[in-house]
Structures are given as structure tokens and as C-alpha cells.
Design a protein around this motif. Structure first.
Motif, PDB file in Angstrom:
ATOM      1  N   ASP A 141      -9.876  -0.842   3.210  1.00 47.47           N
ATOM      2  CA  ASP A 141      -8.759  -1.441   3.936  1.00 47.47           C
ATOM      3  C   ASP A 141      -9.273  -2.047   5.238  1.00 47.47           C
ATOM      4  O   ASP A 141     -10.260  -1.576   5.808  1.00 47.47           O
ATOM      5  CB  ASP A 141      -7.719  -0.348   4.271  1.00 47.47           C
ATOM      6  N   ASP A 188      -7.127  -1.559  -0.898  1.00 48.02           N
ATOM      7  CA  ASP A 188      -6.315  -2.626  -0.310  1.00 48.02           C
ATOM      8  C   ASP A 188      -7.219  -3.851  -0.218  1.00 48.02           C
ATOM      9  O   ASP A 188      -8.265  -3.818   0.452  1.00 48.02           O
ATOM     10  CB  ASP A 188      -5.845  -2.157   1.077  1.00 48.02           C
ATOM     11  N   HIS A 231       0.795  -1.227   0.000  1.00 48.49           N
ATOM     12  CA  HIS A 231       0.000   0.000   0.000  1.00 48.49           C
ATOM     13  C   HIS A 231       0.826   1.275   0.000  1.00 48.49           C
ATOM     14  O   HIS A 231       0.299   2.347  -0.278  1.00 48.49           O
ATOM     15  CB  HIS A 231      -0.991  -0.020   1.175  1.00 48.49           C
ATOM     16  N   HIS A 237     -10.994   4.945   0.744  1.00 47.92           N
ATOM     17  CA  HIS A 237      -9.882   4.035   1.025  1.00 47.92           C
ATOM     18  C   HIS A 237     -10.439   2.756   1.637  1.00 47.92           C
ATOM     19  O   HIS A 237     -10.925   2.762   2.767  1.00 47.92           O
ATOM     20  CB  HIS A 237      -8.913   4.792   1.962  1.00 47.92           C
ATOM     21  N   ASP A 266      -3.745   2.575   8.004  1.00 47.01           N
ATOM     22  CA  ASP A 266      -2.510   3.015   7.324  1.00 47.01           C
ATOM     23  C   ASP A 266      -2.198   4.483   7.586  1.00 47.01           C
ATOM     24  O   ASP A 266      -1.699   5.198   6.711  1.00 47.01           O
ATOM     25  CB  ASP A 266      -2.589   2.757   5.803  1.00 47.01           C
ATOM     26  N   HIS A 286       4.161   0.585   4.405  1.00 49.02           N
ATOM     27  CA  HIS A 286       2.775   0.341   3.972  1.00 49.02           C
ATOM     28  C   HIS A 286       1.776   0.610   5.104  1.00 49.02           C
ATOM     29  O   HIS A 286       0.575   0.498   4.874  1.00 49.02           O
ATOM     30  CB  HIS A 286       2.613  -1.049   3.332  1.00 49.02           C
TER      31      HIS A 286
HETATM   32 MN    MN Z   1      -3.460  -0.827   3.424  1.00 45.34          MN
END
Ligand code: MN
Ligand code: MN
Length: 316
Positions: free
Chosen positions: A141, A233, A118, A139, A145, A158
């Protein structure tokens, strides 16, 4: 599309390979491989992600039935190959990715990045924001992050691309959604810190409880006509749907929820996207590469329906 999908060279979606922009030959979307996995916190292998996704993309026949659009007909899509990453140097790799992506963006081409882990989203976000200004971001995920530093003294990894992108002014923090968040963290502060940065956290449980429709409505209301970047992700999905990834977490989105959320963004102004964290060495039966290829196809459909691109025939 005349030859069967198991024949020929595996460019993304069997589209033209064009490694750099060519003056006088416009392209709407460049699919750019970013095969870097030097900063993962657990299992590696995403350096093979672009290759795995390209291979499975050969079966993308072309027409998106749910959104009624043929992305490869509406858009001139090119496979821009892979950035020549430097496995031992994340900062240099990021500058190479940003340079490659920026060349396309400056030529008027939207970049669809294939990871890699990522961290590659950071240079991709920066390249898009240089042209469009601070970006609304959706995003997907399991993880936020947004750690300050995953390893003391090393700001890039990442686990940090989104805090670095916020610091760089690439994200409009009034309009930053994290979708699919879950799993154990180091401390309660992980989520609190992300919220303090402006992230609107919609957990995997929230998606289950509220349903796709309500979440899509909230995002659409907030994003409006702003330039939107989608970072995906694949560990946002449950390991049952995405086993081939570096840091799997149970209790994730289903692939049907994921495509429902993406399709709900149709008509928004998508100016950049990525699909990251596909790790073929941990991917039995190519389950996650198939997912990655299809998520990329969903992104292309959104780009085809983006107001900044020409609408397909018969659709206003
Ligand atoms: Mn990620
Ligand atoms: Mn993750």
C-alpha cells in the motif's frame, strides 16, 4: 484454453464459476469479487474492479515461468462470483463478505478477494483468522490504512481496515509488514501510530534503496511457517504502473519490484489474499486491470507453492 482469450464469458482465468461451496466437490481457491466502493476518501470506481480484473484475466495463459508452476493445474480454482454488496451500508456489506468468505474457508478453500476498495480486506482477514488464528500479514500500500477513524463516529472505511483487524485479533502484530508506504499524510503521527500498533513500515524508498532481495529475506525470516495473508492495494505501485485507482501517490513501486517481492514469498504458508483498489473508470488502456489480474495470478502461484497445498509434479 482451446478458445482465444477474447471469446467466451469472463470468469476469472476462464475457471469454473461456482457461487457457493458444493459438498463433495472440493476447491482449493475461490476467487471472490467484493465490488464495494462506498467509503473511498477520493476517487470512486472500484465497484467495477472485479469486472475489470476478470476481463483482463482471460489472457493469463496458465504457466508461471519465474516460479515454474501452473496454478490452474495444481489448484482447483473456482470463480465464486461477487458478493451482493449494499452500496449504502458498509457494516452490512462487510458481514455479507465475511459470511461468503467464511463459507469457503470452512469448506477448506482459500479465498482470493478482488476489490472493491480496501475496507473489504477487513471481513476477508476476519474470515481467514477464524480458521487459522492471528495472521502474519504482508500489506502492500501507499497508505497505512490504520487510522483510528477516517470520519469521526464511523469506524469502518478504506482508511481503517488494518486497525480494525488488529483490534479484532485477526493480525499477528509481531508479523505485520506494510510495503510501499509513501506520500503526504495528515501528520507525522500517522506513521508513528501505525508503528505503535506493531506495523513494520517498509517504504517505497526503502525498497529502492535496500532492494527486493534484502526485504524478502527479512519478511521470510519473520513469517517462517506462520499462516500468511497478503493484502495488495494497487496504489503501492507508482501511478505510472497503476493509474486506475482512487488515491494515487507518486514515487511508488514498479510492477517489476512488486512481482519480485511477491515471488520472494514463494513457499510461505499463504492462507488468504486480496487485490484491491483497482478502479476501471480511471484506468486508461486497462493498465491497472491488467496489473490486478497478474497480481492475482502471482497470488495463485504462491498458493500453489504453499506447504499446505500439494506440491506440483517434479517439485519437492
Ligand atoms: Mn489501502
Ligand atoms: Mn492505498
Amino acid at each position: 484454453m482451446s478458445s482465444p482469450p477474447f471469446c467466451g464469458i469472463a470468469s476469472f482465468g476462464r475457471q469454473e464459476i461456482r457461487l457457493t461451496p458444493i459438498e463433495g466437490q472440493s476447491a482449493d481457491v475461490a476467487v471472490l469479487g467484493c465490488p464495494f466502493d462506498g467509503s473511498v476518501s477520493y476517487r470512486s470506481g472500484t465497484r467495477f474492479g472485479p469486472r475489470g480484473v476478470r476481463e483482463q484475466s482471460l489472457m493469463l495463459w496458465g504457466y508461471h515461468n519465474a516460479l515454474q508452476v501452473a496454478p490452474f493445474d495444481v489448484l482447483k480454482v473456482v470463480d465464486a462470483g461477487d458478493v451482493d454488496v449494499i452500496p449504502v451500508d458498509i457494516a452490512k456489506t462487510h458481514s455479507l463478505i465475511e459470511a461468503a468468505a467464511s463459507a469457503w474457508v470452512e469448506a477448506g478453500t482459500t479465498v482470493l478477494g478482488l476489490g472493491g476498495e480496501h475496507s473489504v480486506a477487513l471481513p476477508l482477514l476476519k474470515a481467514a483468522a477464524k480458521k487459522h488464528g492471528p495472521l502474519a500479514v504482508v500489506h502492500f500500500d501507499a497508505h497505512g490504512d490504520t487510522w483510528t477513524e477516517e470520519y469521526p463516529g464511523y469506524p469502518l472505511s478504506h482508511g481503517t481496515p488494518f486497525i480494525r483487524a488488529i483490534e479484532a485479533g485477526a493480525i499477528d502484530t509481531e508479523c505485520y509488514f506494510q510495503l510501499g508506504i509513501r506520500g503526504p499524510t495528515y501528520a507525522a503521527s500517522d506513521y508513528l501510530d501505525a508503528r505503535a500498533l506493531g506495523a513494520k513500515i517498509i517504504s517505497a524508498d526503502d525498497v529502492g534503496e535496500r532492494g527486493v532481495k534484502s526485504i524478502v529475506e527479512e519478511i521470510r525470516r519473520q513469517v517462517g511457517t506462520k499462516p500468511l495473508y497478503i493484502s495488495f492495494d494497487v496504489d503501492a505501485l507508482d501511478p505510472a504502473f497503476a493509474p486506475g485507482t482512487g488515491t494515487p501517490e507518486i514515487g511508488g513501486l514498479t510492477s517489476r519490484e512488486a512481482v519480485g517481492l511477491l515471488r520472494g514469498l514463494a513457499g510461505l504458508n499463504v492462507v488468504g489474499a486480496d487485490v484491491v483498489e483497482v478502479s476501471p473508470p480511471y484506468d486508461p488502456a486497462a493498465i491497472t486491470s491488467v496489473l490486478g489480474a497478474n497480481l492475482a495470478f502471482e497470488m495463485l502461484a504462491l498458493m500453489a507453492l504453499s506447504p499446505s497445498r500439494k506440491p506440483p509434479a517434479g517439485r519437492a
